[in-house]
Design an enzyme around this catalytic site. Structure first.
Site, short mmCIF file in Angstrom:
data_model
loop_
_atom_site.label_atom_id
_atom_site.label_comp_id
_atom_site.label_asym_id
_atom_site.label_seq_id
_atom_site.Cartn_x
_atom_site.Cartn_y
_atom_site.Cartn_z
N CYS A 21 0.81 -1.26 0.07
CA CYS A 21 -0.51 0.15 -0.25
C CYS A 21 1.15 1.27 -0.05
CB CYS A 21 -1.28 0.04 1.10
SG CYS A 21 0.13 0.00 2.67
N GLY A 517 18.15 -22.02 17.85
CA GLY A 517 17.24 -20.33 18.00
C GLY A 517 16.03 -20.01 18.70
N SER A 519 12.95 -17.98 17.91
CA SER A 519 11.44 -18.24 17.11
C SER A 519 11.81 -17.22 16.51
CB SER A 519 9.95 -18.47 17.82
OG SER A 519 9.97 -19.66 17.81
N GLY A 520 12.11 -16.85 15.11
CA GLY A 520 12.07 -15.43 14.19
C GLY A 520 13.81 -15.48 14.33
N GLY A 522 15.85 -16.82 12.23
CA GLY A 522 16.48 -16.76 11.42
C GLY A 522 16.49 -18.46 10.80
N THR A 524 14.84 -20.77 9.92
CA THR A 524 14.02 -20.97 8.99
C THR A 524 14.46 -20.56 7.85
OG1 THR A 524 12.36 -22.00 9.36
CG2 THR A 524 12.13 -21.28 7.44
#
Length: 711
Positions: A21, A517, A519-520, A522, A524
């Site tokens: 947007c 590590g 979650s979040g 890095g 994945t």
């Protein structure tokens, strides 16, 4: 569009990606100031991540476009002091363009909903108090650029199109020759057969023109059959080409778009194809008919022809005056229809969560709200259509009366015979109808650019770079390769910080490496970079000391088995999901893969065994069973590298130990992202992702500690 005088207007750009947007709003303001481009071109220059844009990132992008920014915090009462158009922060998670402020309210261009008007009270509910004024810098230069495409270029390789169109066009021209000759029947019957009471001539004319009608019907039937066949072949090949390109697109293409937008872009192929196959031939045929009838009308009476031509010119001007409103309403309708499809799909696929949280009524109300927006856009389109249809009826009705009135005087003055009057009126009706049809088709073709832009969003998007295939895929490697990550960094967009930075890692053949590590952190994203699903911002991936782009993604992935967090099952049987719908499934390998994944006993206990049907979300199968089926799917490939992203998080300890033992005996290279101690325990090395860096689990991340590099 909102006009600001001197020909400057603010267009309405509707967002395709879920979080663009801000880029849409910036494009609208830039277009007003003279930087005229399309969203696709801006996306290539300024990628927006799935998290969207911030005010800071918009300011940076505006600077690159040579627009000076002035961020402001203000109250609604100060809106008249803003330099319009400007960007507003809206409803805490959206950007819109303010185009008009009056005592009664304001008008905004919303990238998600189109043009909207608000009273000051309603406006205050959504406006967050943050605005961004944009003005051209001293070195700003008006620019016209954008992605150019042709509809033929969007089709790809389509066979038989030219020949098929040629055959249909030839038959259509033959039909028009018959149509041009039919008015002579009226003239000759009235002026010759009736006046002279010649019954034989009357019978001859009736028989001759009757045979002509039979020929016309036969040619029309053959043309319709050919056109149907051509339309089907074109649609089949075009859809196949677009779908083939779609499945080659990079992962982030799908992550940035809602499913409804992708389906809407894909379905535009059928709409464009129908307009092209029928419309192109019809325009050419109508054009020929217009020329033919115009010549005949000029031979009869130039003055009466001028009256008919004047009416058509007025109709053309009226259609052009309504074109921009029609285009804007159609663009809004497409976006609302896509949002409605997304909402419907998400509700149907997530019905379990909807039930458990008691949100059925809320989802229904939300869907009806989106549906109302779609229907309102439909109504605007219908109102425009009714306007020009009414104008057409009135305009050509008045023109018909004037022509008959003048032609009747011509008969009284001896300039026309009664038969000539009938023939001329027949030609005039054909002329007005066909030329109005050409104008309507021209408007339709202009509208096709709107749908072509949606197809181009798929076709012109660069596919995943597979690279050259140095390895002969028919000769399968026998040993796992050495994987090396050299100085890899990744960020979702150039305006965002790195998810991880300067990662160096070597994974030896047959080694098992676990990455832990929070979650979040890095994990994945790093796995997806290693798999080639994401391209690193800096650095590279090397396979057996060769860059990944030289090895080729297809060859590389042919030796990899994966179970990722987002993986899903597909509609079909358990066996089909394990072999991933292999056209020649190896049943022994299916059972062996299920045994290694510790799911074989449970499948055998099911009434239909391996033929048990599952939905795309694994309905009727537990989370642990689903994970093991997905693991069996990965093992069915007989991979040399196995990548697991929380792939055993739903397994009980006993099953996980059985699965880990079976995998360990295979001697694969294993890269595992996990939290569970049971999973981590099977690894040869354990690394931790912290603050975008990779460390040994025994190494505390201090300011002085170097990044772990495995060799």
């Amino acid at each position: 569009m909102e006009s600001f005088g001197l020909g400057r207007r603010v267009p309405v750009f509707m967002q395709t990606e879920a979080t663009e947007c801000g880029l849409c709003s910036l494009a609208m303001v830039a277009h007003y100031h003279g930087y005229r481009t399309d969203l696709a071109s801006l996306r290539l220059r300024f990628s927006i991540s799935r998290k969207g844009a911030t005010l800071e990132s918009l300011i940076r992008i505006a600077g690159a476009l040579k627009l000076e920014s002035r961020p402001l915090r203000l109250e609604p009462v100060h809106l008249p002091q803003l330099r319009l158009p400007c960007i507003l922060h809206w409803n805490m998670d959206h950007f819109v363009v303010l185009t008009k402020v009056t005592r009664r309210g304001v008008v905004i261009h919303d990238p998600a909903l189109g043009v909207r008007a608000f009273s000051m009270a309603e406006f205050g509910k959504y406006f967050t108090g943050v605005a961004l004024e944009l003005t051209p810098a001293t070195d700003f230069e008006p620019t016209v650029q954008g992605r150019r495409f042709t509809l033929r270029g969007l089709m790809g390789n389509v066979t038989g199109l030219t020949q098929g169109l040629g055959q249909v066009l030839a038959l259509a021209c033959a039909l028009e020759l018959v149509a041009i000759s039919l008015p002579f029947f009226l003239q000759w019957v009235v002026d010759h057969a009736v006046l002279s009471a010649d019954r034989d001539l009357l019978n001859t004319l009736a028989l001759g023109f009757g045979l002509l009608i039979l020929i016309q019907g036969a040619i029309g039937a053959v043309r319709a059959l050919l056109l149907t066949s051509l339309s089907t072949r074109l649609n089949f090949q075009w859809l196949g080409n677009v779908f083939g390109h779609l499945v080659k697109l990079p992962l982030d293409y799908f992550e940035k778009r809602h499913i409804g937008n992708i389906m809407s872009s894909f379905s535009a192929v059928t709409l464009v194809q129908k307009t092209l196959t029928g419309g192109f031939v019809q325009v050419v045929v109508d054009g020929i008919m217009v020329i033919g009838t115009a010549v005949m009308m000029l031979l009869y009476s130039p003055s009466l022809f001028a009256v008919a031509m004047g009416a058509v010119i007025l109709y053309a001007l009226m259609r052009w005056a309504l074109f921009h409103r029609l285009r804007a309403a159609t663009a809004e309708q497409i976006v609302h229809a896509a949002k409605q499809a997304t909402h419907f799909y998400e509700t149907a696929s997530g019905i379990q969560s909807v039930r458990l949280f008691g949100k059925g009524e809320q989802r229904r109300a939300g869907w009806l709200h989106i549906l109302a927006d779609q229907f309102n856009a439909d109504l605007r389109i219908q109102h425009i259509n009714i306007s020009y249809e009414t104008a057409q009826t009135v305009l050509f009705g008045i023109e018909r009366i004037i022509v008959i009135w003048l032609a009747a005087f011509a008969v009284l003055d001896g300039q026309f015979t009664v038969g000539m009057l009938f023939a001329f009126l027949a030609y005039k009706e054909q002329f007005s109808k066909r030329l109005a049809g050409v104008i309507d088709k021209y408007v339709e073709f202009k509208m096709l650019h709107l749908h072509g832009e949606r197809i181009a969003d798929i076709v012109l998007c660069r596919p995943e770079a597979e690279g050259p295939h140095e390895r002969d895929e028919t000769v399968r490697p026998t040993a796992p390769p050495r994987i090396e990550v050299r100085g890899a960094s990744y960020r979702y967009s150039p305006t965002e910080p790195c998810v991880f930075e300067d990662i160096n890692l070597v994974i030896e053949p047959g080694e098992c490496v676990a990455i832990t590590g929070v979650s979040g952190s890095g994990k994945t994203s790093l796995l997806k970079v290693i798999l080639g699903l994401l391209s690193p911002h800096d650095g590279e991936i090397r396979i057996d000391n060769k860059p990944l782009h030289r090895v080729g993604l297809t060859a590389y992935r042919s030796i990899i088995g994966t179970v990722m967090q987002e993986d899903r099952m597909f509609s079909g049987s358990i066996a089909e999901n394990i072999c991933f719908f292999d056209p020649s499934p190896d049943w022994d390998r299916i059972r062996e893969s299920a045994r290694m994944a510790a799911i074989d006993t449970e499948i055998d206990a099911m009434p239909m065994g391996y033929n048990t049907l599952t939905g795309d979300s694994g309905i009727g199968i537990s989370g642990g069973q689903r994970q093991r089926i997905l693991l069996a799917r990965a093992l069915y490939r007989r991979p040399l590298i196995l990548v697991l992203d929380e792939a055993t998080s739903e397994l009980d300890v006993g099953n996980e130990q059985t699965v880990n033992a079976a995998i360990k005996r295979m001697g694969l290279t294993r890269i595992i992202a996990a939290h569970r101690p049971e999973t981590i325990a099977m690894a040869d090395r354990v690394l931790a992702m912290r603050k975008g860096r990779l460390y040994s689990v025994n190494e505390a991340p201090t300011a002085e500690s170097p990044q772990f590099s495995a060799r």
